[in-house]
Every structure is written in C-alpha cells, then in structure tokens.
Design a protein around this motif. Structure first.
Motif, PDB file in Angstrom:
ATOM      1  N   GLU A   1       0.840  -1.211   0.000  1.00  0.00           N
ATOM      2  CA  GLU A   1       0.000   0.000   0.000  1.00  0.00           C
ATOM      3  C   GLU A   1       0.870   1.254   0.000  1.00  0.00           C
ATOM      4  N   ARG A   2       0.316   2.355  -0.501  1.00  0.00           N
ATOM      5  CA  ARG A   2       1.068   3.598  -0.603  1.00  0.00           C
ATOM      6  C   ARG A   2       0.759   4.535   0.570  1.00  0.00           C
ATOM      7  N   VAL A   3       1.616   5.551   0.711  1.00  0.00           N
ATOM      8  CA  VAL A   3       1.407   6.590   1.724  1.00  0.00           C
ATOM      9  C   VAL A   3       0.585   7.714   1.098  1.00  0.00           C
ATOM     10  N   TYR A   4      -0.368   8.233   1.844  1.00  0.00           N
ATOM     11  CA  TYR A   4      -1.140   9.402   1.413  1.00  0.00           C
ATOM     12  C   TYR A   4      -1.037  10.473   2.486  1.00  0.00           C
ATOM     13  N   LEU A   5      -0.652  11.661   2.081  1.00  0.00           N
ATOM     14  CA  LEU A   5      -0.642  12.793   3.011  1.00  0.00           C
ATOM     15  C   LEU A   5      -1.828  13.681   2.657  1.00  0.00           C
ATOM     16  N   GLY A   6      -2.787  13.755   3.571  1.00  0.00           N
ATOM     17  CA  GLY A   6      -3.985  14.562   3.325  1.00  0.00           C
ATOM     18  C   GLY A   6      -3.762  15.977   3.831  1.00  0.00           C
ATOM     19  N   VAL A   7      -3.915  16.960   2.942  1.00  0.00           N
ATOM     20  CA  VAL A   7      -3.652  18.353   3.310  1.00  0.00           C
ATOM     21  C   VAL A   7      -4.948  19.150   3.303  1.00  0.00           C
ATOM     22  N   LEU A   8      -5.213  19.806   4.413  1.00  0.00           N
ATOM     23  CA  LEU A   8      -6.337  20.734   4.524  1.00  0.00           C
ATOM     24  C   LEU A   8      -5.782  22.084   4.952  1.00  0.00           C
ATOM     25  N   PRO A   9      -6.360  23.183   4.464  1.00  0.00           N
ATOM     26  CA  PRO A   9      -6.017  24.468   5.078  1.00  0.00           C
ATOM     27  C   PRO A   9      -6.467  24.427   6.541  1.00  0.00           C
ATOM     28  N   ARG A  10      -5.747  25.125   7.432  1.00  0.00           N
ATOM     29  CA  ARG A  10      -6.174  25.207   8.834  1.00  0.00           C
ATOM     30  C   ARG A  10      -7.628  25.680   8.873  1.00  0.00           C
ATOM     31  N   LYS A  11      -8.424  25.014   9.662  1.00  0.00           N
ATOM     32  CA  LYS A  11      -9.855  25.285   9.797  1.00  0.00           C
ATOM     33  C   LYS A  11     -10.606  25.107   8.470  1.00  0.00           C
ATOM     34  N   GLY A  12     -10.016  24.284   7.575  1.00  0.00           N
ATOM     35  CA  GLY A  12     -10.663  24.028   6.286  1.00  0.00           C
ATOM     36  C   GLY A  12     -11.773  23.003   6.404  1.00  0.00           C
ATOM     37  N   LYS A  13     -12.467  22.796   5.267  1.00  0.00           N
ATOM     38  CA  LYS A  13     -13.574  21.842   5.218  1.00  0.00           C
ATOM     39  C   LYS A  13     -13.078  20.502   4.682  1.00  0.00           C
ATOM     40  N   GLY A  14     -13.533  19.418   5.297  1.00  0.00           N
ATOM     41  CA  GLY A  14     -13.102  18.077   4.920  1.00  0.00           C
ATOM     42  C   GLY A  14     -13.233  17.775   3.439  1.00  0.00           C
ATOM     43  N   GLU A  15     -14.278  18.308   2.808  1.00  0.00           N
ATOM     44  CA  GLU A  15     -14.496  17.994   1.385  1.00  0.00           C
ATOM     45  C   GLU A  15     -13.385  18.567   0.499  1.00  0.00           C
ATOM     46  N   ASN A  16     -12.596  19.504   1.050  1.00  0.00           N
ATOM     47  CA  ASN A  16     -11.527  20.114   0.251  1.00  0.00           C
ATOM     48  C   ASN A  16     -10.163  19.459   0.466  1.00  0.00           C
TER      49      ASN A  16
END
Ligand code: V55
Ligand code: FE
Length: 516
Positions: free
Chosen positions: A289-304
C-alpha cells in the motif's frame, strides 16, 4: 465539565467503539479473589510495577537541581494492573494500563508522584480483581460483563491545555486528571462537543493563538475510515470541526500542523474489521500500500482535502512541520517497513530489522504540484524515533530537535531499545549525542525551556533513564545545547519506572490557571 455518559443505544450495531463509563450491571465482588500471576518477563526490569508512589525530595545523585525551574514534568508510562487472559504475543506495552507520573520542580526540590489512570476499564477490572478486556483494540474478545464500556487505556500522552491536564490514547476520548494529585476526574467530551469516538494523543498547540489542533481517527468506530478534525481555542472550547474519509483505514498515530495547513499521514499500518472478527491483530503492515498525506487548510472543510501520494513507507511521530505558504515541510523518522515488529505483515512476510530502522527525514509537499506527490530527504544517518522539538515553535519554522537513537555506527550497545539522546540541527543535520552508559535505556527526551523567553532550544532535555542492571530509574537533565557534555543533574528514582511514552513540561504559572 461534563463527563461522557451516553447510553450505548446511541451507537448503531455496526459501530465498534463503546460509550459506557461503567458496566451496565455493577461487577459483584468475587467469592474468592482471583490469584494474580504474571508471565515471567524476558528481563526482570520489565515486570509490571503496580506501585503508586509519592516521594518528597528525590535524591540528587549527581550535579545540582536548577533551582529556578518551577513547574511539573508529566509523563505517562505503561503498567499493568492484572495479567491478561488472552495471548497477545509480543505486543509490547500498547495494551497496558496508563500510569501518570509527575516530577514537581520547585526551589531546588523535586517531588515524584505516580498514579494509575483510573479509566472506566481500570475500575471495572479492579472491581473484578482480574482482567476483563481482551485483545488490543478488539471488543469482540472482551468479557460480556464489560460490553459497551469505553476501552480507552489513556497510556500514550499527558498534556496541559486550556487549564486542563489531559491523559490520552488514540482509541477513545481523553480523560482529565487533577494536575496536583494525579487523581482521574473522568472521560471528557469537551462539554458534549466531541463528536468523534476517538481523539489523538498527539494534539498540537499553535503558539501564536494558543489553539489546540487535534483529530480522531476511526472516528465512527474501530476500523472506520472516518477522520474528524477539530480546533479548540486557547480556553479549550471546540471552535472548528470537519470530517472526511481516509483512502484506507489505518493507525493515524500523529499528524502535522503548520501555520496554514494541517496534514494527516495515512501510513499502511492498516486495519480491517474482518481481522478483528477473526481475532487477528487489529493493525497489520501492508507492504503493497502507498502513503497518502492529506492536506487541509487550517480550519478548512473536509471535502476540500487534497491527497499527496508517495511510495510504501512507515512513519509515526512528527518532530515538527512548517510551511512557507506554498511548500509544506514535515520532519519525521521514516523507515522502509514497519517499525513495530509485533504487528504482522500482510502476506505473512518476516520483519526485516534493517528495513524497520527509522531515519529522521523531511517530507516536502509543493501544494502547486499537479502530480500530487511529495519528496523525501534524509536528515540523519542514525536510526531514531521519539522525535521532539522546542514546542514553543510548533507549527513554525524551527531548527532544533531531539530524539532517541536506536544505534550509533561504530558503537556497540547490546540490549536494544533507545540508547542515546541526540539533539539535532534539522537545517544542517549536525547532531550532539549523549550515551547514558551500558545496560541503560532511555525514554522519550523532552525539551524544557530554560526561561520563558529563552531562544529556541536553549534550556534542558529531560529524559528518564532505565538502569536495567541496577533495577532503578533516573530522571536526567541535560543542557539542551550541549547534550554531549552529560547530565546537568541526575535524580535517582528508587523504583523501576516502566517503559513509557510521552511527557510534557507545564510551568507553575500555567498550573495556577487550572480550570478543571
Ligand atoms: C503508539 C503507542 C500506542 C498505541 C499506538 O507509536 C501507537 C506509538 C501506547 O500505545 O496504541
Ligand atoms: Fe506517540
């Protein structure tokens, strides 16, 4: 403060995270108390300790206690109230009861205290005089008397925020402890606003705002892909909440927070509900399996959330992370395979000790990269884990870090574990190293500022040393700028402190503002 006490019926049948804070029917006192017999440890130092201690004025066996230090060092270690009734194999201490320690520094004296964290689970087992909870993360293996009881062990971190002392493990909501007595107040759900069934043991505090950034994984129950991300204001009130799903369900032990971003590392220490049903290990390393780094802006919305993809790698603790608006840098020990030999490898592969060594590395994400990948650059050539920084620089550009080394090429230290403390300049890779001597293993090294306004990395490194040949422990203070010069002060703890996880320093000024 409200305490968690929602009825189990709130949960759907599919959910595998329990919500009772006590058994449905009180556990009756047994006719005859069960005999306590623990398995023989491989080394006598590693036997359960089971002692709650109070020592006024620890013996200073070397150097001088810095009299200006006014505060308390808290740490959690893994101890065990009762022997398990299930065979766990070589799981290490991940399924042990949490024991909170405090070292109170004031006017040149250090007082020591230790207390088991009285989780609902601990209390139920104490009433029965025996273990009632089975395998790690596996409610299918529990005794029926404790069905529905929160399984949290609070054995991973103890930290202070918004006037409260939290004890946490990633499998449940946190608990609140009394910072003076270490008595357990109870599970805490942020006045009913923690919607996740879990909460990380590795929150980050933004030094500019005092906000605590945190998350829960398997947030809708064991093995679910759901992650809930929260920010609490400086007083501890949740002011932001958003949810998203990870590409696959895995152990998300730590995460990275910068001024502008929050990054969720999805590492192939996977989970599957079927593994729990078959009573296999909850976590298994997947070499495909691969590594995924999920990036959100601080206080961002999960859908983004944006996922940046990389090759199969293991990483657990983050030393520090920062961004320049476009690039995100994340420093973490990275290995080619699982660092935890006690979790099996999918496909029944053998663990390769060489591939399991972690090397402090920098992962860099270019948020304008349309290929959605990230790069990796080694910072240290020595195998290490337990990375920490000067927490006053959390989320910011930083240069000073400290970690435990598992090996130092050219130096023999048989016995394994963490054997050296290394302070590292993450910009140059330069390291200063301290060796505590033979038969000695170290715990997580923690930075303590020399003064509120001390420059970055100026102060002390606090580290607990296990003198395995002498069957006692020591609290050692090193000069953070010169760890290679040896201890500023060594405090003898006339007990074996069991192997532990994370700790934090809290000043007396902060403690005076307690709100629990
Ligand atoms: C860790 C420790 C845990 C755990 C999961 O990486 C990960 C450390 C002490 O328990 O359950
Ligand atoms: Fe950790």
């Amino acid at each position: 403060m409200t305490h968690m006490n929602r009825p189990q019926d709130d949960a759907t049948a599919e959910e595998l995270q329990w919500t009772r804070t006590a058994p449905a029917t009180p556990i009756p006192e047994p006719e005859v108390w069960p005999t306590v017999r623990f398995p023989e440890p491989a080394h006598p130092f590693d036997a359960p300790l089971r002692v709650e201690a109070d020592i006024q004025g620890l013996e200073c066996v070397q150097g001088e206690i810095p009299a200006h230090l006014d505060g308390t060092f808290y740490k959690v270690v893994c101890d065990r109230q009762f022997p398990k009734f299930v065979d766990e194999g070589p799981l290490g201490s991940f399924n042990d009861d949490g024991m909170a320690l405090s070292f109170r520094f004031r006017k040149g004296r250090v007082d020591y205290k230790s207390r088991f964290i009285k989780t609902p689970r601990f209390e139920a087992e104490r009433a029965a005089g025996r273990a009632l909870f089975g395998q790690y993360h596996n409610p299918f293996t529990d005794r029926p008397e404790v069905e529905g009881v929160v399984r949290g062990l609070a054995n991973t971190n103890v930290f202070f925020h918004g006037g409260k002392l939290y004890a946490a493990k990633e499998d449940s909501p946190p608990l609140i402890l009394d910072p003076d007595t270490l008595d357990t107040v109870g599970h805490y759900d942020f006045e009913g606003t923690l919607t996740s069934k879990t909460s990380t043991a590795h929150p980050k505090v933004d030094p500019n705002t005092g906000e605590m950034v945190f998350f829960g994984y398997s947030a809708k129950g064991e093995t679910t892909r759901d992650i809930a991300y929260y920010e609490a204001d400086a007083s501890g009130q949740i002011i932001h909440e958003t949810w998203f799903k990870a590409p696959y369900s895995s152990m998300v032990h730590d995460f990275a927070v910068t001024q502008n971003f929050v990054i969720f590392p999805i590492i192939p220490m996977r989970t599957e509900r079927e593994w729990l049903e078959k009573e296999e290990s909850m976590f298994q390393w997947d070499p495909e399996e691969r590594v995924y780094l999920g990036v959100l802006p601080r206080k961002g919305k999960g859908e983004n959330i944006v996922w940046y993809e990389g090759p199969n790698r293991f990483a657990s603790h983050i030393m520090g992370a920062h961004d320049d608006g476009r690039h995100i840098h994340i420093d973490t020990p990275v290995s080619e395979s699982s660092y935890f030999p006690w979790f099996p490898i999918v496909g029944n592969q053998e663990h390769d000790p060489e591939k399991s060594k972690g090397y402090l590395s920098r992962w860099t994400i270019d948020t304008r990269d349309r290929r959605r990948t990230f790069s990796e650059q080694k910072i240290s050539q020595f195998a290490s884990e337990f990375p920490r920084m000067d927490d006053r620089f959390e989320t910011l550009k930083y240069q000073w870090g400290v970690m435990g080394l598992n090996e130092l090429p050219g130096h023999d230290a048989p016995g394994g574990g963490f054997r050296w403390v290394s302070a590292v300049d993450v910009a140059t890779g330069e390291q200063k190293i301290w060796y505590p001597g033979d038969h000695a293993t170290i715990g997580e090294p923690v930075f303590v500022p020399g003064a509120d306004d001390a420059p970055e990395g100026h102060g002390y490194v606090f580290v607990i040393v296990s003198r395995r040949d002498l069957m006692h422990s020591e609290m050692v203070l090193l000069d953070a700028q010169h760890v290679d010069r040896g201890p500023v002060c060594t405090l003898k703890v006339p007990l074996r402190i069991p192997r532990g996880l994370h700790g934090n320093w809290v000043t007396s000024e902060e403690l005076a503002a307690r709100t629990d």
